[in-house]
Design an enzyme around this catalytic site. Structure first.
Site, PDB file in Angstrom:
ATOM      1  N   CYS A  91       0.803  -1.404   0.050  1.00  0.00           N
ATOM      2  CA  CYS A  91       0.247  -0.197  -0.121  1.00  0.00           C
ATOM      3  C   CYS A  91       0.749   1.317  -0.309  1.00  0.00           C
ATOM      4  O   CYS A  91       0.902   2.183  -0.235  1.00  0.00           O
ATOM      5  CB  CYS A  91      -0.691   0.410   1.140  1.00  0.00           C
ATOM      6  SG  CYS A  91      -2.182   1.244   0.629  1.00  0.00           S
ATOM      7  N   CYS A 186      -5.537  -2.500   8.489  1.00  0.00           N
ATOM      8  CA  CYS A 186      -6.298  -1.091   8.384  1.00  0.00           C
ATOM      9  C   CYS A 186      -8.259  -2.306   8.771  1.00  0.00           C
ATOM     10  O   CYS A 186      -8.568  -2.039   8.418  1.00  0.00           O
ATOM     11  CB  CYS A 186      -6.635  -0.129   7.709  1.00  0.00           C
ATOM     12  SG  CYS A 186      -6.183  -0.313   5.886  1.00  0.00           S
TER      13      CYS A 186
END
Length: 350
Positions: A91, A186
């Site tokens: 990411c 997350c």
């Protein structure tokens, strides 16, 4: 002064990073990524409240579709192949310091900033990601795949701070945070098993076996396990069993005793140096996962695209799919993906 875009999550780190930059006289714009998270609306409202409190404009960027295709898909497919991925590394490379950073620049930002605990250092004509002052919070490992064009436009305001100092700074400005730590992954709010069920990955029965092929039990998909796992195996014995390998091709979970987790070497792929590739063999410190204590090692090439990595002392739970990150003088100089741990007792193949 420069106009800085800062990625804001609603947490104490990005908030204090914005505060520190504002105190230095920068013009600050906040950027919030909408991700495919159940609580994204609540998070967005929280970030807007903080931006209003700091009196900075906030840009909301919808990354839900891109994040699902690039990060969550990679996460699922890696586990199905018997590897343990690191979505945060990917990411940072592709989304946060890739697409989001590009969007910031398109909006007129001159530099980008985040609340990562890391530093940028300059050595000669080159810039590198380097460890933070607070080694307990250091996040340089997660930034290891960034390349020079990305590194050159980054600011890390928290690089010289401790977590205690960050909380104290927030309190001094009347900003109160509960003390919760951000979650590494997350989007993973439950167990791996629940996550795969939610994403329509059907169960697939396989065997749990020892390295010599002795079958001890069954499972419902090797993607529900990680190397070094002890709990949840359902294998009673005088001493605990651990997952020592995952055979994704044959959907087998290989277990052994604690000492069988130790390996002296591993093979690597997708080797990437931050700047010029050094001559091999290369010797330096390597970190094998985010909370691993770095160890001295030697990197050599064995064949096209495959590299061998020998450690000065055996390492525990070397995990395919994770990243091996190379350091010199606390600077990230390269990284690679772990392909396979050195075998001790190869198990029979189907």
């Amino acid at each position: 002064m420069s106009t800085i875009g800062i990625a804001m999550s609603g947490g104490v780190d990005s908030t204090v990073a914005a505060l520190l930059l504002r105190e230095k006289g920068y013009s600050i714009h906040g950027f919030f990524m909408k991700l495919p998270l159940e609580q994204h609306e609540t998070l967005g409202q929280r970030v807007q409240t903080i931006a209003d409190r700091l009196a900075i404009p906030l840009h909301c960027v919808d990354m839900r579709q891109t994040f699902s295709a690039s990060i969550i898909r990679y996460f699922i497919e890696s586990y199905q192949c018997g590897e343990t991925p690191n979505p945060c590394v990917r990411c940072n490379q592709q989304i946060k310091f890739g697409l989001l950073a590009d969007y910031m620049m398109e909006q007129g930002m001159e530099r980008i900033a985040t609340g990562h605990y890391a530093n940028i250092v300059h050595s000669g004509a080159h810039s590198y990601i380097a460890r933070a002052a607070d080694w307990k919070k250091d996040q340089s490992y997660f930034l290891a795949r960034l390349q020079p064009p990305q590194i050159e436009r980054i600011l890390f305001p928290l690089g010289g701070c401790t977590k205690t100092q960050v909380y104290a700074k927030a309190e001094s400005m009347g900003l109160h945070f509960s003390g919760e730590e951000s979650q590494d992954i997350c989007f993973l709010k439950s167990s791996l098993t629940s996550f795969f069920v939610q994403h329509d990955v059907p169960p697939r029965e396989g065997i749990i076996a020892t390295a010599d092929g002795t079958v001890l039990g069954t499972h419902r998909g090797c993607w529900n396990y990680t190397i070094g796992q002890r709990r949840g195996l359902g294998l009673p014995d005088a001493t605990p069993w651990y997952v020592i390998a995952l055979d994704g091709t044959n959907n087998r979970v290989i277990v052994g005793k604690k000492d069988e987790l130790m390996r002296q070497a591993c093979s690597l792929r997708s080797l990437q140096w931050v700047h010029e590739a050094p001559e091999l063999p290369w010797r330096g410190l390597v970190q094998l996962r985010s909370r691993h204590t770095p160890v001295q090692s030697v990197l050599t090439s064995s064949q096209q695209g495959v590299f061998q990595h020998q450690f000065d002392r055996p390492q525990r739970a070397i995990t395919p799919g994770q990243f091996a990150v190379f350091y010199q003088d606390n600077m990230v100089v390269g990284s690679a993906v772990i392909s396979k741990a050195q075998e001790r007792n190869p198990w029979p193949q189907s």
